[in-house]
Design a protein around this motif. Structure first.
Motif, PDB file in Angstrom:
ATOM      1  N   GLU A  92       0.812  -1.218   0.000  1.00 24.35           N
ATOM      2  CA  GLU A  92       0.000   0.000   0.000  1.00 24.35           C
ATOM      3  C   GLU A  92       0.843   1.266   0.000  1.00 24.35           C
ATOM      4  OE1 GLU A  92      -3.064   0.035   2.952  1.00 24.35           O
ATOM      5  OE2 GLU A  92      -3.555  -2.033   2.561  1.00 24.35           O
ATOM      6  N   HIS A  93       1.952   1.274   0.767  1.00 25.45           N
ATOM      7  CA  HIS A  93       2.754   2.490   0.828  1.00 25.45           C
ATOM      8  C   HIS A  93       3.373   2.813  -0.532  1.00 25.45           C
ATOM      9  CE1 HIS A  93       5.774  -0.617   1.632  1.00 25.45           C
ATOM     10  NE2 HIS A  93       6.648   0.221   1.136  1.00 25.45           N
ATOM     11  N   CYS A 126       0.702   4.564  -2.466  1.00 22.08           N
ATOM     12  CA  CYS A 126       0.570   5.948  -1.979  1.00 22.08           C
ATOM     13  C   CYS A 126       1.691   6.816  -2.547  1.00 22.08           C
ATOM     14  CB  CYS A 126       0.603   5.997  -0.459  1.00 22.08           C
ATOM     15  SG  CYS A 126      -0.850   5.308   0.315  1.00 22.08           S
ATOM     16  N   THR A 183       1.029   7.592  -6.127  1.00 26.74           N
ATOM     17  CA  THR A 183      -0.032   8.604  -6.242  1.00 26.74           C
ATOM     18  C   THR A 183       0.512   9.996  -5.937  1.00 26.74           C
ATOM     19  OG1 THR A 183      -1.713   6.980  -5.653  1.00 26.74           O
ATOM     20  CG2 THR A 183      -2.302   9.302  -5.382  1.00 26.74           C
TER      21      THR A 183
END
Length: 96
Positions: free
Chosen positions: A2-3, A6, A9
């Protein structure tokens, strides 16, 4: 992970908007003279909730709860990953 998503993004955001505030703010406010404010974040969040047609009562703090819950579900070490002062605080997020 997930990081990494992120980070990707955030990099994409930076490439599009290229914020150039003299103090280095990444997320600028309405007039681009200062950082985004708490009310500005709430407004953007509420607009996104409307566009997504979310009917459940939510607030910006709901994101923190969701993040903590997902971290625990993914096997994160309890207080160390969330920088909580106590495991009981983190346990509340996940309903333990």
């Amino acid at each position: 992970m997930e990081h990494e998503a992120c980070l990707t993004t955030l990099r994409d955001y930076w490439k599009v908007y290229r914020p150039r505030h003299r103090e280095g703010w990444l997320f600028l406010g309405t007039y681009e003279i200062a950082h985004i404010t708490s009310p500005g974040i709430r407004h953007a969040f509420n607009e996104a909730v409307k566009r997504a047609a979310i009917t459940k009562p939510v607030c910006v703090h709901s994101l923190r709860h969701s993040f903590a819950t997902h971290m625990l579900e993914d096997g994160a070490c309890r207080p160390c990953r969330m920088r909580q002062k106590s495991a009981s605080t983190l346990n509340r997020y996940a309903g333990f």
